[in-house]
Design a protein around this motif. Structure first.
Motif, PDB file in Angstrom:
ATOM      1  N   LYS A  99      47.457  40.578  67.142  1.00 57.68           N
ATOM      2  CA  LYS A  99      46.677  39.884  66.127  1.00 57.68           C
ATOM      3  C   LYS A  99      47.502  39.693  64.857  1.00 57.68           C
ATOM      4  CE  LYS A  99      42.893  40.055  68.662  1.00 57.68           C
ATOM      5  NZ  LYS A  99      42.326  38.839  69.272  1.00 57.68           N
ATOM      6  N   ILE A 100      47.203  38.585  64.161  1.00 57.73           N
ATOM      7  CA  ILE A 100      47.761  38.341  62.835  1.00 57.73           C
ATOM      8  C   ILE A 100      46.717  38.743  61.810  1.00 57.73           C
ATOM      9  CG2 ILE A 100      48.576  36.584  61.229  1.00 57.73           C
ATOM     10  CD1 ILE A 100      49.664  35.040  63.620  1.00 57.73           C
ATOM     11  N   ILE A 101      47.104  39.578  60.865  1.00 60.95           N
ATOM     12  CA  ILE A 101      46.180  40.090  59.863  1.00 60.95           C
ATOM     13  C   ILE A 101      46.509  39.465  58.513  1.00 60.95           C
ATOM     14  CG2 ILE A 101      45.146  42.169  58.885  1.00 60.95           C
ATOM     15  CD1 ILE A 101      46.771  43.733  61.051  1.00 60.95           C
ATOM     16  N   PRO A 102      45.605  38.623  57.960  1.00 57.86           N
ATOM     17  CA  PRO A 102      45.829  38.119  56.602  1.00 57.86           C
ATOM     18  C   PRO A 102      45.460  39.188  55.585  1.00 57.86           C
ATOM     19  CG  PRO A 102      43.803  37.210  57.508  1.00 57.86           C
ATOM     20  CD  PRO A 102      44.393  38.073  58.590  1.00 57.86           C
ATOM     21  N   MET A 103      46.314  39.413  54.615  1.00 61.75           N
ATOM     22  CA  MET A 103      46.076  40.426  53.591  1.00 61.75           C
ATOM     23  C   MET A 103      46.242  39.810  52.208  1.00 61.75           C
ATOM     24  SD  MET A 103      47.835  43.894  55.072  1.00 61.75           S
ATOM     25  CE  MET A 103      47.213  44.688  56.560  1.00 61.75           C
ATOM     26  N   ASP A 104      45.171  39.802  51.445  1.00 60.33           N
ATOM     27  CA  ASP A 104      45.217  39.323  50.070  1.00 60.33           C
ATOM     28  C   ASP A 104      45.584  40.507  49.179  1.00 60.33           C
ATOM     29  OD1 ASP A 104      44.863  38.264  47.556  1.00 60.33           O
ATOM     30  OD2 ASP A 104      42.974  37.278  48.026  1.00 60.33           O
ATOM     31  N   LYS A 116      57.877  48.687  59.936  1.00 62.65           N
ATOM     32  CA  LYS A 116      59.037  47.893  59.523  1.00 62.65           C
ATOM     33  C   LYS A 116      59.114  46.508  60.143  1.00 62.65           C
ATOM     34  CE  LYS A 116      62.004  50.169  62.954  1.00 62.65           C
ATOM     35  NZ  LYS A 116      63.198  51.016  63.144  1.00 62.65           N
ATOM     36  N   ASP A 117      58.493  46.277  61.299  1.00 62.41           N
ATOM     37  CA  ASP A 117      58.576  44.963  61.927  1.00 62.41           C
ATOM     38  C   ASP A 117      57.252  44.209  61.894  1.00 62.41           C
ATOM     39  OD1 ASP A 117      57.254  46.604  63.631  1.00 62.41           O
ATOM     40  OD2 ASP A 117      58.332  46.032  65.445  1.00 62.41           O
ATOM     41  N   ALA A 118      56.335  44.611  60.996  1.00 66.59           N
ATOM     42  CA  ALA A 118      55.004  44.016  60.977  1.00 66.59           C
ATOM     43  C   ALA A 118      54.951  42.704  60.198  1.00 66.59           C
ATOM     44  CB  ALA A 118      53.990  45.001  60.388  1.00 66.59           C
ATOM     45  N   PHE A 119      55.797  42.525  59.197  1.00 65.84           N
ATOM     46  CA  PHE A 119      55.707  41.351  58.331  1.00 65.84           C
ATOM     47  C   PHE A 119      56.017  40.069  59.098  1.00 65.84           C
ATOM     48  CE2 PHE A 119      57.972  38.297  55.601  1.00 65.84           C
ATOM     49  CZ  PHE A 119      56.932  37.942  54.756  1.00 65.84           C
ATOM     50  N   LEU A 120      55.196  39.039  58.874  1.00 64.88           N
ATOM     51  CA  LEU A 120      55.390  37.742  59.518  1.00 64.88           C
ATOM     52  C   LEU A 120      55.711  36.663  58.485  1.00 64.88           C
ATOM     53  CD1 LEU A 120      55.275  36.189  62.249  1.00 64.88           C
ATOM     54  CD2 LEU A 120      52.867  35.714  61.741  1.00 64.88           C
ATOM     55  N   PHE A 158      50.930  37.889  55.637  1.00 64.28           N
ATOM     56  CA  PHE A 158      50.463  37.918  57.022  1.00 64.28           C
ATOM     57  C   PHE A 158      51.258  38.966  57.784  1.00 64.28           C
ATOM     58  CE2 PHE A 158      49.780  33.645  55.394  1.00 64.28           C
ATOM     59  CZ  PHE A 158      48.426  33.472  55.635  1.00 64.28           C
ATOM     60  N   VAL A 159      50.525  39.901  58.373  1.00 66.33           N
ATOM     61  CA  VAL A 159      51.113  41.008  59.120  1.00 66.33           C
ATOM     62  C   VAL A 159      50.695  40.884  60.574  1.00 66.33           C
ATOM     63  CG1 VAL A 159      51.063  43.518  59.415  1.00 66.33           C
ATOM     64  CG2 VAL A 159      51.222  42.536  57.123  1.00 66.33           C
ATOM     65  N   HIS A 160      51.616  41.190  61.486  1.00 64.89           N
ATOM     66  CA  HIS A 160      51.314  41.104  62.910  1.00 64.89           C
ATOM     67  C   HIS A 160      51.408  42.478  63.559  1.00 64.89           C
ATOM     68  CE1 HIS A 160      52.293  40.599  67.220  1.00 64.89           C
ATOM     69  NE2 HIS A 160      51.369  39.671  67.135  1.00 64.89           N
ATOM     70  N   ALA A 161      50.500  42.752  64.502  1.00 66.63           N
ATOM     71  CA  ALA A 161      50.522  44.016  65.241  1.00 66.63           C
ATOM     72  C   ALA A 161      49.996  43.766  66.646  1.00 66.63           C
ATOM     73  CB  ALA A 161      49.685  45.077  64.531  1.00 66.63           C
ATOM     74  N   GLY A 162      50.172  44.748  67.546  1.00 67.39           N
ATOM     75  CA  GLY A 162      49.871  44.567  68.953  1.00 67.39           C
ATOM     76  C   GLY A 162      48.464  44.979  69.347  1.00 67.39           C
ATOM     77  N   GLY A 163      47.921  44.280  70.335  1.00 72.48           N
ATOM     78  CA  GLY A 163      46.610  44.631  70.868  1.00 72.48           C
ATOM     79  C   GLY A 163      45.490  44.284  69.903  1.00 72.48           C
ATOM     80  N   THR A 164      44.507  45.165  69.833  1.00 70.37           N
ATOM     81  CA  THR A 164      43.383  45.001  68.914  1.00 70.37           C
ATOM     82  C   THR A 164      43.663  45.784  67.635  1.00 70.37           C
ATOM     83  OG1 THR A 164      41.819  44.764  70.749  1.00 70.37           O
ATOM     84  CG2 THR A 164      40.909  45.395  68.613  1.00 70.37           C
ATOM     85  N   ILE A 165      43.311  45.205  66.491  1.00 70.86           N
ATOM     86  CA  ILE A 165      43.559  45.828  65.203  1.00 70.86           C
ATOM     87  C   ILE A 165      42.235  46.339  64.631  1.00 70.86           C
ATOM     88  CG2 ILE A 165      44.666  45.587  62.956  1.00 70.86           C
ATOM     89  CD1 ILE A 165      46.434  45.002  65.425  1.00 70.86           C
TER      90      ILE A 165
END
Length: 262
Positions: A99-104, A116-120, A158-165
């Motif tokens: 999933k891509i997580i938008p963060m304000d 360390k590898d989450a930033f998109l 925008f941060v990306h991570a695996g599976g369900t967040i």
């Protein structure tokens, strides 16, 4: 606002991409290699570091890029600027299922700490730096290493991570223990440390590793259900040991391989 105000839309479910809408002269910064597509009149430029500050000179840019090397990222990032008259769109894709997580950041006290590898990608003006963990044990035994990324500013990232967040809110003093690889991000006030799994049998035969992360509130934490390292290890374990191909076959096939010496 010190950051460019960008609009966005996220497409997909398990293999997502984010489409960023840029007004004239607006810029978004992204990891090198994350571009999916872009419209005409968008200028792409490779830069040292994150381009968060306009000044600092050559040495400042070298220092910014050098900090990124400590997290295992590339020296370079890419900016995308709308040089046209109307709104334009540029899209960035996830590197693996998740999933891509938008963060304000303006709503998160101006800073988050992430793996360390989450930033998109992020609006121009967001600073992408390194966060040194205060405790040596966290660095040596934490799944994300001694250094994590920090995103600072008042714009969108925008941060990306695996599976369900899963986002969990921790009250003051509330504790949450998670697998070290499942931690995606946290707000700046969350205390993060590493604890040894109690019990010799649990540590040696439990299959969950020797350490877990202990998070103490107040603050927000984001947890992923499928760390990329876990996915990669399963894929690697399923690969043939030495060339050829392995059938998904039956028990009889497995017994034949056993007696065949494979």
């Amino acid at each position: 606002m010190n950051n460019h105000e960008i609009d966005y839309k996220i497409y997909g479910d398990d293999m997502q991409f984010v489409e960023v809408e840029l007004d004239p002269d607006e810029t978004v910064v992204a990891e090198a290699g994350s571009l999916m597509m872009m419209e005409d009149d968008i200028r792409m430029e490779t830069i040292f570091g994150d381009g968060a500050s306009g000044g600092g000179g050559f040495m400042g840019k070298i220092f910014s890029a050098g900090k990124r090397m400590l997290t295992g990222e590339s020296l370079f990032m890419t900016t995308f600027t709308n040089e046209g008259m109307g709104k334009k769109h540029v899209s960035f894709a996830s590197p693996y299922p998740g999933k891509i997580i938008p963060m304000d950041l303006s709503e998160l006290d101006g800073k988050i700490i992430c793996q360390k590898d989450a930033f998109l990608a992020a609006a121009k003006g967001v600073s992408i730096g390194v966060e040194f963990q205060r405790k040596i044990g966290t660095g040596f035994f934490g799944g994300e290493g001694f250094i994590m990324q920090k995103l600072e500013g008042d714009g969108l990232a925008f941060v990306h991570a695996g599976g369900t967040i899963h986002r969990k809110e921790l009250s003051a003093g509330e504790t949450l223990r998670v697998d070290t690889g499942c931690l995606v991000a946290m707000t700046k006030d969350v205390d993060y440390s590493i604890e040894f799994v109690k019990g010799v049998k649990t540590a040696l035969f439990g299959g969950e590793g020797l350490f877990f992360a202990t998070l103490r509130g107040p603050g927000s934490v984001w947890i992923q259900s499928l760390p990329f390292s876990r996915l990669a290890s399963r894929v690697f374990a399923a690969m043939p040991a030495a060339g050829g191909s392995k059938d998904e076959g039956s028990i009889a096939k497995g017994l034949f391989n056993l007696f065949d010496g494979d």
